[in-house]
Design a protein around this motif. Sequence first.
Motif, PDB file in Angstrom:
ATOM      1  N   ALA A  49       0.849  -1.189   0.000  1.00 16.33           N
ATOM      2  CA  ALA A  49       0.000   0.000   0.000  1.00 16.33           C
ATOM      3  C   ALA A  49       0.887   1.243   0.000  1.00 16.33           C
ATOM      4  O   ALA A  49       2.047   1.182   0.405  1.00 16.33           O
ATOM      5  N   PRO A  50       0.354   2.374  -0.451  1.00 18.63           N
ATOM      6  CA  PRO A  50       1.149   3.604  -0.480  1.00 18.63           C
ATOM      7  C   PRO A  50       1.719   3.942   0.890  1.00 18.63           C
ATOM      8  O   PRO A  50       1.004   3.931   1.891  1.00 18.63           O
ATOM      9  N   GLY A  51       3.029   4.201   0.932  1.00 20.51           N
ATOM     10  CA  GLY A  51       3.679   4.575   2.168  1.00 20.51           C
ATOM     11  C   GLY A  51       3.946   3.441   3.131  1.00 20.51           C
ATOM     12  O   GLY A  51       4.406   3.676   4.252  1.00 20.51           O
ATOM     13  N   LYS A  52       3.657   2.224   2.699  1.00 19.05           N
ATOM     14  CA  LYS A  52       3.861   1.063   3.574  1.00 19.05           C
ATOM     15  C   LYS A  52       4.821   0.070   2.930  1.00 19.05           C
ATOM     16  O   LYS A  52       5.043   0.087   1.727  1.00 19.05           O
ATOM     17  N   GLU A  53       5.363  -0.804   3.760  1.00 20.11           N
ATOM     18  CA  GLU A  53       6.241  -1.847   3.236  1.00 20.11           C
ATOM     19  C   GLU A  53       5.422  -2.962   2.592  1.00 20.11           C
ATOM     20  O   GLU A  53       4.240  -3.149   2.894  1.00 20.11           O
ATOM     21  N   ARG A  54       6.074  -3.693   1.711  1.00 19.86           N
ATOM     22  CA  ARG A  54       5.433  -4.839   1.088  1.00 19.86           C
ATOM     23  C   ARG A  54       5.141  -5.882   2.168  1.00 19.86           C
ATOM     24  O   ARG A  54       5.981  -6.148   3.015  1.00 19.86           O
ATOM     25  N   GLU A  55       3.956  -6.459   2.104  1.00 28.65           N
ATOM     26  CA  GLU A  55       3.573  -7.436   3.114  1.00 28.65           C
ATOM     27  C   GLU A  55       3.061  -8.716   2.482  1.00 28.65           C
ATOM     28  O   GLU A  55       2.500  -8.717   1.391  1.00 28.65           O
TER      29      GLU A  55
END
Length: 123
Positions: free
Chosen positions: A40-46
Amino acid sequence: QVQLVESGGGLVQAGASLRLSCAASGRTFSSYAMGWFRQAPGKEREFVAAINWSGGRTYYADSVRGRFTISRDNAKNAVYLRMNSLKPEDTAVYYCAAGSGVLTTSSSLYDYWGQGTQVTVSS
């Protein structure tokens, strides 16, 4: 070498369903564990979900368990992610990945990645 191409993303309302597809090239597809990740925008890949080479074992993130289903068709060199009861927090770019090692939730252990497909869930 494995090349991966995702499709099936789009803009949907909360509560809707989508099925993502990942088409793989290469004759050794059936030997790879496959995973879906999202960012998601501004987040790390999960991590989202993973499936072993035969389809007999699957892993899911707690946030999607019971709503998402990963599956594969080795005859078609494809892996799928069925997403039900979508929520706005599921909005992200979804990536397909192939790993030659054991089934894992760790993105660093996947060898090949697709370009991603955008999923946007409106409230």
